[in-house]
Design a protein around this motif. Structure first.
Motif, PDB file in Angstrom:
ATOM      1  N   LEU A  56      24.454  42.192 -25.966  1.00  0.00           N
ATOM      2  CA  LEU A  56      25.277  43.065 -25.131  1.00  0.00           C
ATOM      3  C   LEU A  56      25.257  44.469 -25.686  1.00  0.00           C
ATOM      4  O   LEU A  56      25.161  44.669 -26.894  1.00  0.00           O
ATOM      5  CB  LEU A  56      26.736  42.598 -25.139  1.00  0.00           C
ATOM      6  CG  LEU A  56      27.094  41.327 -24.415  1.00  0.00           C
ATOM      7  CD1 LEU A  56      28.552  40.995 -24.653  1.00  0.00           C
ATOM      8  CD2 LEU A  56      26.849  41.490 -22.929  1.00  0.00           C
ATOM      9  N   GLU A  57      25.426  45.412 -24.803  1.00  0.00           N
ATOM     10  CA  GLU A  57      25.617  46.792 -25.231  1.00  0.00           C
ATOM     11  C   GLU A  57      27.096  47.087 -25.108  1.00  0.00           C
ATOM     12  O   GLU A  57      27.696  46.909 -24.055  1.00  0.00           O
ATOM     13  CB  GLU A  57      24.812  47.761 -24.366  1.00  0.00           C
ATOM     14  CG  GLU A  57      24.961  49.194 -24.825  1.00  0.00           C
ATOM     15  CD  GLU A  57      24.109  50.158 -24.016  1.00  0.00           C
ATOM     16  OE1 GLU A  57      24.235  51.373 -24.259  1.00  0.00           O
ATOM     17  OE2 GLU A  57      23.332  49.714 -23.149  1.00  0.00           O
ATOM     18  N   ILE A  58      27.698  47.495 -26.224  1.00  0.00           N
ATOM     19  CA  ILE A  58      29.113  47.858 -26.221  1.00  0.00           C
ATOM     20  C   ILE A  58      29.224  49.323 -26.598  1.00  0.00           C
ATOM     21  O   ILE A  58      28.321  49.884 -27.225  1.00  0.00           O
ATOM     22  CB  ILE A  58      29.935  46.976 -27.186  1.00  0.00           C
ATOM     23  CG1 ILE A  58      29.419  47.116 -28.615  1.00  0.00           C
ATOM     24  CG2 ILE A  58      29.928  45.528 -26.729  1.00  0.00           C
ATOM     25  CD1 ILE A  58      30.307  46.447 -29.660  1.00  0.00           C
ATOM     26  N   SER A  78      27.067  53.877 -28.360  1.00  0.00           N
ATOM     27  CA  SER A  78      26.622  52.573 -27.874  1.00  0.00           C
ATOM     28  C   SER A  78      26.009  51.768 -29.009  1.00  0.00           C
ATOM     29  O   SER A  78      25.305  52.317 -29.872  1.00  0.00           O
ATOM     30  CB  SER A  78      25.575  52.744 -26.774  1.00  0.00           C
ATOM     31  OG  SER A  78      26.175  53.343 -25.654  1.00  0.00           O
ATOM     32  N   GLU A  85      30.393  36.220 -24.363  1.00  0.00           N
ATOM     33  CA  GLU A  85      30.262  37.641 -24.037  1.00  0.00           C
ATOM     34  C   GLU A  85      31.615  38.286 -23.733  1.00  0.00           C
ATOM     35  O   GLU A  85      31.890  39.410 -24.168  1.00  0.00           O
ATOM     36  CB  GLU A  85      29.316  37.842 -22.836  1.00  0.00           C
ATOM     37  CG  GLU A  85      27.879  37.431 -23.094  1.00  0.00           C
ATOM     38  CD  GLU A  85      27.591  35.957 -22.834  1.00  0.00           C
ATOM     39  OE1 GLU A  85      26.412  35.594 -22.880  1.00  0.00           O
ATOM     40  OE2 GLU A  85      28.535  35.181 -22.578  1.00  0.00           O
ATOM     41  N   HIS A  86      32.439  37.561 -22.991  1.00  0.00           N
ATOM     42  CA  HIS A  86      33.747  38.115 -22.611  1.00  0.00           C
ATOM     43  C   HIS A  86      34.591  38.418 -23.854  1.00  0.00           C
ATOM     44  O   HIS A  86      35.251  39.455 -23.930  1.00  0.00           O
ATOM     45  CB  HIS A  86      34.495  37.146 -21.688  1.00  0.00           C
ATOM     46  CG  HIS A  86      35.896  37.562 -21.413  1.00  0.00           C
ATOM     47  ND1 HIS A  86      36.205  38.620 -20.589  1.00  0.00           N
ATOM     48  CD2 HIS A  86      37.086  37.086 -21.870  1.00  0.00           C
ATOM     49  CE1 HIS A  86      37.507  38.776 -20.544  1.00  0.00           C
ATOM     50  NE2 HIS A  86      38.071  37.852 -21.305  1.00  0.00           N
ATOM     51  N   GLN A 120      33.244  41.542 -25.524  1.00  0.00           N
ATOM     52  CA  GLN A 120      33.606  42.742 -24.759  1.00  0.00           C
ATOM     53  C   GLN A 120      35.084  43.080 -24.951  1.00  0.00           C
ATOM     54  O   GLN A 120      35.447  44.255 -25.082  1.00  0.00           O
ATOM     55  CB  GLN A 120      33.289  42.541 -23.276  1.00  0.00           C
ATOM     56  CG  GLN A 120      31.802  42.534 -22.989  1.00  0.00           C
ATOM     57  CD  GLN A 120      31.474  42.109 -21.567  1.00  0.00           C
ATOM     58  OE1 GLN A 120      32.232  41.396 -20.923  1.00  0.00           O
ATOM     59  NE2 GLN A 120      30.313  42.543 -21.086  1.00  0.00           N
ATOM     60  N   THR A 121      35.932  42.070 -24.990  1.00  0.00           N
ATOM     61  CA  THR A 121      37.361  42.305 -25.204  1.00  0.00           C
ATOM     62  C   THR A 121      37.606  42.892 -26.593  1.00  0.00           C
ATOM     63  O   THR A 121      38.363  43.851 -26.748  1.00  0.00           O
ATOM     64  CB  THR A 121      38.156  40.990 -25.033  1.00  0.00           C
ATOM     65  OG1 THR A 121      37.941  40.494 -23.706  1.00  0.00           O
ATOM     66  CG2 THR A 121      39.635  41.194 -25.252  1.00  0.00           C
ATOM     67  N   ALA A 147      35.458  44.545 -28.440  1.00  0.00           N
ATOM     68  CA  ALA A 147      34.892  45.895 -28.463  1.00  0.00           C
ATOM     69  C   ALA A 147      35.835  46.881 -27.774  1.00  0.00           C
ATOM     70  O   ALA A 147      36.014  48.011 -28.240  1.00  0.00           O
ATOM     71  CB  ALA A 147      33.523  45.907 -27.794  1.00  0.00           C
ATOM     72  N   ALA A 148      36.451  46.462 -26.686  1.00  0.00           N
ATOM     73  CA  ALA A 148      37.394  47.330 -25.970  1.00  0.00           C
ATOM     74  C   ALA A 148      38.598  47.642 -26.849  1.00  0.00           C
ATOM     75  O   ALA A 148      39.097  48.776 -26.854  1.00  0.00           O
ATOM     76  CB  ALA A 148      37.826  46.673 -24.657  1.00  0.00           C
TER      77      ALA A 148
END
Length: 126
Positions: free
Chosen positions: A4-6, A12, A22-23, A26-27, A29-30
């Protein structure tokens, strides 16, 4: 493995994770980006390592605070669960107030008297 790209602090990064996770990545990273954005805004361009270190420390501080609150709340819950159950309190409430039967009896007597008058008038033909 999924890649993934975060984006964190406007930069980036390509990262790998297990399929289906992945979710979560992403969480996470956010959350890190939420901490990094104010740093970038306040301090301008920081070296990548310093930005990630500072954002990670801020996130760790927030996590430690939440863990402390959780520990206190768990102790309070345990304390409440270990308290003896209080004795039930007996509360007596009059279902029918004492003046109601008297009032109903009076109304019934008046109704019977009126019914008797009506019967008398009907019998007498008037």
């Amino acid at each position: 493995m999924a890649e993934l790209e975060i984006t964190i602090g406007g930069r980036s990064f390509m990262v790998a994770c297990q399929e289906g996770e992945e979710h979560f990545l992403q969480t996470a990273a956010a959350m890190l980006d939420t901490e990094a954005q104010p740093l970038v805004t306040q301090m301008g361009r920081l070296p990548e390592g310093r930005m990630l270190l500072m954002a990670g420390l801020m996130l760790a501080d927030r996590t430690a605070s939440v863990e402390d609150q959780l520990r206190v709340l768990k102790a309070r819950v345990e304390e409440l669960e270990n308290q003896p159950v209080p004795e039930p309190v007996k509360i007596e409430v009059a279902v029918i107030p004492p003046q109601i039967p008297e009032t109903l009896a009076e109304i019934a007597a008046r109704a019977e008297a009126l019914a008797a008058k009506v019967e008398d008038k009907v019998k007498s033909g008037r």
